[in-house]
Design a protein around this motif. Structure first.
Motif, PDB file in Angstrom:
ATOM      1  N   GLY A 119       0.865  -1.173   0.000  1.00  0.00           N
ATOM      2  CA  GLY A 119       0.000   0.000   0.000  1.00  0.00           C
ATOM      3  C   GLY A 119       0.899   1.220   0.000  1.00  0.00           C
ATOM      4  N   PRO A 120       0.329   2.416  -0.124  1.00  0.00           N
ATOM      5  CA  PRO A 120       1.163   3.620  -0.081  1.00  0.00           C
ATOM      6  C   PRO A 120       1.660   3.868   1.344  1.00  0.00           C
ATOM      7  CG  PRO A 120      -1.154   4.234  -0.152  1.00  0.00           C
ATOM      8  CD  PRO A 120      -1.109   2.728  -0.247  1.00  0.00           C
ATOM      9  N   LEU A 121       2.507   4.868   1.519  1.00  0.00           N
ATOM     10  CA  LEU A 121       3.070   5.139   2.840  1.00  0.00           C
ATOM     11  C   LEU A 121       2.046   5.830   3.741  1.00  0.00           C
ATOM     12  CD1 LEU A 121       6.659   6.431   1.935  1.00  0.00           C
ATOM     13  CD2 LEU A 121       5.900   4.085   2.408  1.00  0.00           C
ATOM     14  N   SER A 122       2.167   5.544   5.028  1.00  0.00           N
ATOM     15  CA  SER A 122       1.295   6.208   5.997  1.00  0.00           C
ATOM     16  C   SER A 122       2.161   7.133   6.854  1.00  0.00           C
ATOM     17  CB  SER A 122       0.589   5.174   6.857  1.00  0.00           C
ATOM     18  OG  SER A 122       1.545   4.529   7.654  1.00  0.00           O
ATOM     19  N   ILE A 123       1.507   7.837   7.752  1.00  0.00           N
ATOM     20  CA  ILE A 123       2.236   8.807   8.582  1.00  0.00           C
ATOM     21  C   ILE A 123       3.345   8.122   9.383  1.00  0.00           C
ATOM     22  CG2 ILE A 123       0.499   8.701  10.435  1.00  0.00           C
ATOM     23  CD1 ILE A 123       1.080  11.700  10.881  1.00  0.00           C
ATOM     24  N   GLY A 124       3.103   6.880   9.816  1.00  0.00           N
ATOM     25  CA  GLY A 124       4.126   6.140  10.554  1.00  0.00           C
ATOM     26  C   GLY A 124       5.377   5.898   9.719  1.00  0.00           C
ATOM     27  N   HIS A 125       5.190   5.548   8.433  1.00  0.00           N
ATOM     28  CA  HIS A 125       6.343   5.348   7.553  1.00  0.00           C
ATOM     29  C   HIS A 125       7.144   6.628   7.359  1.00  0.00           C
ATOM     30  CE1 HIS A 125       3.686   2.096   5.767  1.00  0.00           C
ATOM     31  NE2 HIS A 125       4.810   1.434   5.944  1.00  0.00           N
ATOM     32  N   SER A 126       6.472   7.747   7.449  1.00  0.00           N
ATOM     33  CA  SER A 126       7.153   8.999   7.114  1.00  0.00           C
ATOM     34  C   SER A 126       8.349   9.213   8.044  1.00  0.00           C
ATOM     35  CB  SER A 126       6.187  10.185   7.184  1.00  0.00           C
ATOM     36  OG  SER A 126       5.805  10.463   8.515  1.00  0.00           O
ATOM     37  N   ARG A 127       8.281   8.642   9.243  1.00  0.00           N
ATOM     38  CA  ARG A 127       9.402   8.751  10.170  1.00  0.00           C
ATOM     39  C   ARG A 127      10.671   8.139   9.576  1.00  0.00           C
ATOM     40  NH1 ARG A 127       9.386   5.905  16.122  1.00  0.00           N
ATOM     41  NH2 ARG A 127      10.698   7.417  17.185  1.00  0.00           N
ATOM     42  N   ARG A 153       2.030 -14.022   0.002  1.00  0.00           N
ATOM     43  CA  ARG A 153       0.910 -14.736   0.597  1.00  0.00           C
ATOM     44  C   ARG A 153       0.107 -13.852   1.565  1.00  0.00           C
ATOM     45  NH1 ARG A 153      -2.101 -18.666  -0.746  1.00  0.00           N
ATOM     46  NH2 ARG A 153      -0.346 -19.942  -1.424  1.00  0.00           N
ATOM     47  N   VAL A 154       0.769 -13.337   2.591  1.00  0.00           N
ATOM     48  CA  VAL A 154       0.047 -12.575   3.624  1.00  0.00           C
ATOM     49  C   VAL A 154      -0.039 -11.084   3.274  1.00  0.00           C
ATOM     50  CG1 VAL A 154      -0.081 -12.042   6.093  1.00  0.00           C
ATOM     51  CG2 VAL A 154       0.868 -14.226   5.352  1.00  0.00           C
ATOM     52  N   LYS A 155       1.068 -10.533   2.756  1.00  0.00           N
ATOM     53  CA  LYS A 155       1.065  -9.110   2.396  1.00  0.00           C
ATOM     54  C   LYS A 155       1.486  -8.943   0.945  1.00  0.00           C
ATOM     55  CE  LYS A 155       2.063  -7.357   7.012  1.00  0.00           C
ATOM     56  NZ  LYS A 155       3.034  -6.645   7.857  1.00  0.00           N
ATOM     57  N   PRO A 156       0.660  -9.400   0.005  1.00  0.00           N
ATOM     58  CA  PRO A 156       1.073  -9.310  -1.399  1.00  0.00           C
ATOM     59  C   PRO A 156       1.240  -7.865  -1.838  1.00  0.00           C
ATOM     60  CG  PRO A 156      -1.247  -9.941  -1.221  1.00  0.00           C
ATOM     61  CD  PRO A 156      -0.688  -9.951   0.166  1.00  0.00           C
ATOM     62  N   SER A 351      -2.832  -3.402   5.638  1.00  0.00           N
ATOM     63  CA  SER A 351      -3.733  -4.437   5.109  1.00  0.00           C
ATOM     64  C   SER A 351      -5.184  -4.180   5.529  1.00  0.00           C
ATOM     65  CB  SER A 351      -3.271  -5.843   5.495  1.00  0.00           C
ATOM     66  OG  SER A 351      -2.371  -5.836   6.557  1.00  0.00           O
ATOM     67  N   GLY A 352      -5.360  -3.647   6.745  1.00  0.00           N
ATOM     68  CA  GLY A 352      -6.716  -3.303   7.181  1.00  0.00           C
ATOM     69  C   GLY A 352      -7.335  -2.231   6.291  1.00  0.00           C
ATOM     70  N   MET A 353      -6.515  -1.225   5.953  1.00  0.00           N
ATOM     71  CA  MET A 353      -7.022  -0.157   5.083  1.00  0.00           C
ATOM     72  C   MET A 353      -7.382  -0.724   3.716  1.00  0.00           C
ATOM     73  SD  MET A 353      -4.845   3.298   5.760  1.00  0.00           S
ATOM     74  CE  MET A 353      -3.232   2.668   6.174  1.00  0.00           C
ATOM     75  N   ALA A 354      -6.509  -1.619   3.195  1.00  0.00           N
ATOM     76  CA  ALA A 354      -6.767  -2.198   1.874  1.00  0.00           C
ATOM     77  C   ALA A 354      -8.133  -2.874   1.847  1.00  0.00           C
ATOM     78  CB  ALA A 354      -5.662  -3.190   1.507  1.00  0.00           C
ATOM     79  N   SER A 355      -8.465  -3.635   2.885  1.00  0.00           N
ATOM     80  CA  SER A 355      -9.747  -4.330   2.820  1.00  0.00           C
ATOM     81  C   SER A 355     -10.914  -3.365   3.038  1.00  0.00           C
ATOM     82  CB  SER A 355      -9.793  -5.531   3.779  1.00  0.00           C
ATOM     83  OG  SER A 355      -9.522  -5.121   5.078  1.00  0.00           O
ATOM     84  N   SER A 363     -13.149   5.799   0.146  1.00  0.00           N
ATOM     85  CA  SER A 363     -13.179   6.006  -1.306  1.00  0.00           C
ATOM     86  C   SER A 363     -11.877   5.591  -1.989  1.00  0.00           C
ATOM     87  CB  SER A 363     -13.457   7.482  -1.586  1.00  0.00           C
ATOM     88  OG  SER A 363     -12.432   8.267  -1.018  1.00  0.00           O
ATOM     89  N   GLY A 364     -10.804   5.485  -1.251  1.00  0.00           N
ATOM     90  CA  GLY A 364      -9.514   5.114  -1.833  1.00  0.00           C
ATOM     91  C   GLY A 364      -8.426   5.433  -0.823  1.00  0.00           C
ATOM     92  N   TRP A 365      -7.163   5.233  -1.242  1.00  0.00           N
ATOM     93  CA  TRP A 365      -6.043   5.483  -0.321  1.00  0.00           C
ATOM     94  C   TRP A 365      -5.916   6.954   0.051  1.00  0.00           C
ATOM     95  CZ3 TRP A 365      -3.768   1.491   2.032  1.00  0.00           C
ATOM     96  CH2 TRP A 365      -3.814   0.226   1.414  1.00  0.00           C
TER      97      TRP A 365
END
Ligand SMILES: [Zn+2]
Length: 569
Positions: A119-127, A153-156, A351-355, A363-365
């Protein structure tokens, strides 16, 4: 000390204390951001006033710094001792915040940022982007952007996410990464190293079931596969790669020691079988490395000198050091940080956001309710607000919970200087202006402090709109225009100059209006505020500060409608 900003003497004293403490720590160059953090840690009840508080903090830090400049740093120490000897004592034990120096040899620094592109980066990744890229800059080193995409498998991986992340990295770091690699394209290297590890006797193929091996691990007993010959392991390795062994039928383990005190290190798994296709390299590999192995081999391949990772990954470091010993490599210097929880976004995972996006809940990421960088940018956050945030927090190993209000106060400080002012009238009511001496136009500054020069010119000769909540019979002042008196739906102009202390309201002339909806993310809810926006040089993507409301970004414009997304107050 005056009781300005609406704070009492107790609050001002607290701010002053931390301002002095910070000025001492930074030899006369105290910083507002870290003082704000300490004040809020002591007084979490002030969080709701973070923006106002920041102004007070800035002025007190400024005062403390000038005390240091004017009277010397000793005077700051004496003042702190006078108002709070304990704070002085704490100061001696306090570690410097901000980016401390990297350990070890820093003559040729190579760092890496390694997200999973599911998925795209979140605020946590920005660190990770900010800290690593700031260090790369500080030491004129290199930074590797590595996509850890070997879990099909788990995080495609999400195919679009690679480009998104590259772009988001650049947005935050201010430049592209020096090297960009996808682990999935580097599979031949990992498989070759795995085979070498088996051939050298440092690893073996284990055919035990997961539960079976758990029992061996817990009882510190070697599994039968461990004592088989290298030749037998290599034959199984061949069958794993050819697809003859099904998923779960075998793993490659690193031979450590089954009696090690830390169970996680006992013959840890390095590669496993995955038959599910990879969205980029397809079905050509049957055996895929686990993250600890892949990351360890790639760090060596890229010559990474310093790894900065969460303290929850200390076991990864320990596992990888054992692997490096087998290969005879030097392990990078490793630094850790504690967990950061963003109070408003506690429960989100990629993964939670993706589902939730798949199910149509968002509406999207870029949905403004999500903690993704796409969403924050869409609302109008600037990269510098996150850079300021993470630099202030630095590499603390403490687990920290922050509020979006902290990010907002950093952002507000920046955008306040660069945003034009506009008007948004929510739930508008029309009022007819009646006057013989009606001023035909109003000139209103683009920026009240003149940071942006020029005016907006309004024609105001007939009817105007005001908010229904402001509408009342009697005396009001239309900001920057005139004192009025409303009777029925007619407003008579009484004076152009402000003549008394009647309430000041914002307003819009009918000729300057366009219909607009302001979308306000509130937790899981997206509140819609319908109203009118000032039709003056509006641009998609622009952030404006709206009178008596706060900041919002124009997300969409067509002939009939303007859509705004709320940024912050
Ligand atoms: Zn086994």
């Amino acid at each position: 000390m005056s009781e300005e900003n609406g704070f009492g003497s107790e609050e001002i004293q607290t701010v002053w204390k931390y301002a002095l403490q910070n000025t001492l720590e930074y030899d006369g160059e105290g910083k507002a951001g870290s003082v704000l953090g300490r004040v809020l840690a002591e007084r979490p009840d002030l969080r709701t006033q973070a923006k106002k508080l920041l102004k007070l903090v800035e002025s007190e830090v400024c005062r403390a710094n000038s005390l240091a400049r004017g009277e010397g740093i000793e005077e700051v120490r004496l003042e702190l001792e006078r108002i709070d000897p304990d704070a002085l004592e704490r100061e001696k034990h306090q570690k410097r915040e901000g980016l401390r120096n990297l350990p070890g040899d820093t003559s040729r620094v190579v760092l890496r940022f390694a997200p999973n592109p599911n998925g795209p980066l979140s605020i946590g990744h920005s660190r990770g982007v900010v800290i690593n890229s700031r260090y790369a800059r500080k030491y004129e080193g290199k930074i590797v952007l590595r996509f850890d995409d070997t879990d099909t498998r788990v995080k495609p991986p999400l195919v679009e996410a690679y480009d998104w992340i590259r772009e988001e990295f650049e947005w935050l770091a201010g430049r592209p990464a020096d090297v960009v690699i996808r682990a999935s394209e580097r599979m031949p290297i990992y498989l070759k190293q795995a085979e070498k590890m088996i051939s050298d006797g440092h690893g073996y193929v284990c055919r035990c079931g997961a539960e079976e091996f758990r029992d061996f691990r817990e009882s510190k007993t070697n599994c039968p596969c461990r004592d088989r010959s290298i030749q037998e392991s290599l034959e199984d390795w061949g069958s794993m790669n050819s697809g003859e062994i099904q998923e779960g039928g075998a793993v490659v383990r690193v031979r450590t020691d089954m009696s090690l005190p830390n169970p996680a290190l006992r013959d840890w798994p390095a590669l496993r079988i995955q038959h599910s296709p990879h969205p980029i390299v397809g079905r050509q590999y049957k055996v895929w490395p686990l993250l600890d192995f892949q990351s360890a081999v790639e760090d060596h391949e890229q010559g990474v000198t310093h790894i900065i990772r969460g303290k929850d990954l200390m076991d990864s470091t320990r596992k990888q050091i054992l692997l490096y010993e087998h290969f005879g490599w030097k392990y990078p210097e490793t630094l850790y940080w504690g967990r950061i929880k963003v109070h408003e976004f506690g429960d989100f995972s990629t993964s939670g956001m993706a589902s939730s996006i798949d199910s149509g809940e968002y509406s999207g990421w870029g949905d403004a309710r999500l903690p993704t960088l796409r969403a924050l940018r869409r609302r109008g956050f600037v990269a510098q607000s996150l850079i300021d945030l993470w630099e202030e927090i630095g590499l603390s190993q403490k687990d920290i919970s922050i509020s979006m209000q902290t990010v907002e106060s950093f952002n507000s400080k920046i955008v306040d200087q660069s945003c034009e002012r506009r008007i948004f009238v929510a739930d508008p009511v029309s009022v007819i202006i009646q006057s013989d001496k009606n001023p035909k136009e109003a000139l209103i500054a683009r920026h009240p402090e003149g940071k942006i020069s020029g005016n907006r010119k309004w024609e105001a000769d007939h009817s105007v709109f005001i908010e229904s909540s402001d509408f009342s019979q009697g005396e009001l002042r239309l900001k920057d225009f005139a004192d009025i008196s409303i009777s029925g739906s007619v407003a008579s102009i009484e004076s152009e100059d402000r003549s008394d202390d009647r309430p000041i309201i914002h307003w819009l002339p009918e000729k300057m209006c366009r219909e607009a909806i302001l979308f306000v993310p509130e937790g899981e809810i997206m509140r819609e505020v319908h109203g009118l926006i000032e039709d003056f040089e509006l641009g998609v993507g622009e952030v404006y500060q709206f009178e008596r409301m706060g900041f919002a970004r124009v997300d969409y414009i067509d002939q009939d409608l303007v859509k705004l997304i709320w940024l912050h107050g």
